[in-house]
Design an enzyme around this catalytic site. Structure first.
Site, short mmCIF file in Angstrom:
data_model
loop_
_atom_site.label_atom_id
_atom_site.label_comp_id
_atom_site.label_asym_id
_atom_site.label_seq_id
_atom_site.Cartn_x
_atom_site.Cartn_y
_atom_site.Cartn_z
CB CYS A 235 -0.95 0.16 1.27
SG CYS A 235 -2.09 1.31 1.18
CB THR B 257 -2.00 2.21 -6.63
OG1 THR B 257 -1.77 2.42 -5.16
CG2 THR B 257 -3.53 1.78 -6.82
N GLY C 297 -3.95 -4.32 -13.26
CA GLY C 297 -3.68 -2.73 -13.52
C GLY C 297 -4.15 -2.12 -14.76
#
Ligand SMILES: Cc1cc2nc3c(=O)[nH]c(=O)nc-3n(C[C@H](O)[C@H](O)[C@H](O)COP(=O)(O)O)c2cc1C
Length: 290
Positions: A114, A177, A227
């Site tokens: 994260c 991300t 993604g």
């Protein structure tokens, strides 16, 4: 077909839009031992073609999840993979142990990636040795299928994947991300309350694809790709370079039916190309131009 953590709530939010039984697996929002409030708002900002988020792993905690969210999955045939994380190695291990004792869970996805929390998450996923040690310890704590979710915010993702494989992971999922930010030129402040967030969606797809391709060549365990997948063609690209399965993330927030539409599209592609099982599509990429 898997729906990605943090983009599909706890599944129940989507049952009016799609037949959840048609999904291969659902991965709910990541959970921790204790509830977490997340980051300061604003926590979502739309960029050109993508999403910047700094949710900060807000979640109701293990106990609440088991008592109030888990029963929903019992009536659905789809596999439940629980995404989890800790602030310390001890928390990861403790949570894995507790989840191991819960019936109805098909597997765990350990988030070491994260990008928008101070501790935990990415710290463990950025160093091959740290990732390896943590996975070794978590492996001892659970008999459940163990997926490890990797961060793209590293120089060599394949090395991290190898460390994780050697630690005993059953599969790797990638990517989470990208650390990113946006500035409001009128207020001259950051668009996100946390300033830095994680970028997802179509802008990251080509990089995600490259990372999946590199990882597939480095490890023997299955690689789950994600993604920026918005449509069947995107998913097929990931499968061609070697992904054994794919996850749909941000696209769920744009069109809640994306996962089902992608399944249909892949089926059509298989029929058109006379391929009798999606498994046979994995790795059919031709790396040489000639
Ligand atoms: C709003 C939001 C919340 C997310 N929360 C989590 C999370 O709790 N745990 C996790 O492992 N990944 C989380 N992710 C990352 C996604 O699961 C996925 O890895 C990433 O968005 C890339 O895929 P995409 O481009 O298809 O969205 C989150 C992504 C978004 C957009």
């Amino acid at each position: 077909m898997i729906v990605a953590s943090g983009t599909f709530g706890f599944g129940e939010e989507y049952e009016d839009f799609i037949d959840l039984n048609q999904l291969g697996a659902m991965i709910p929002k990541g959970i921790s031992l204790k509830p977490m409030m997340g980051n300061l708002p604003p926590r979502i900002f739309e960029t050109e073609g993508g999403i910047l988020n700094s949710i900060g792993l807000q979640n109701p905690g293990f106990r609440y999840f088991i008592k109030n969210k888990l029963p929903f999955y019992r009536n659905i045939k789809t596999h439940l993979i629980v995404n989890f994380f800790g602030n310390t190695p001890r928390e990861y291990i403790e949570l894995a142990k507790r989840l191991d004792e819960v019936p109805g869970i098909s597997g765990l996805e350990m988030n070491i990636s994260c990008p928008n929390v101070k501790r935990g998450g990415m710290v463990f996923g950025s160093d091959p040795k740290m990732a390896h040690h943590l996975v070794c310890e978590v492996r001892k704590a659970t008999r459940l299928t163990l997926l490890v979710k990797l961060s793209p915010n590293v120089t060599d993702i394949a090395r991290i994947a190898k460390g994780v494989e050697d630690g005993g992971a059953d599969a790797v999922s990638l990517i989470n991300t990208f650390r990113a930010m946006a500035v409001n030129i009128h207020s001259r402040k950051a668009e996100l309350g946390n300033m830095i967030g994680g970028l997802s969606g179509p802008p990251i797809k080509p990089i995600a694809l490259r990372m999946v391709w590199e990882t597939v060549q480095a490890v023997k365990i299955p690689v789950i790709g994600m993604g920026g997948i918005m449509k069947a063609e995107d998913a097929i690209e990931f499968i061609l370079v070697g992904a054994s399965a794919v996850q749909i993330g941000s696209a769920n927030l744009v069109n809640p039916r994306t996962a089902i539409e992608v399944i249909d599209g892949i089926e059509k592609y298989l029929v058109k190309n006379q391929i009798n099982h999606v498994r046979k599509l994995t790795g059919l990429f031709k790396p040489h131009l000639l």
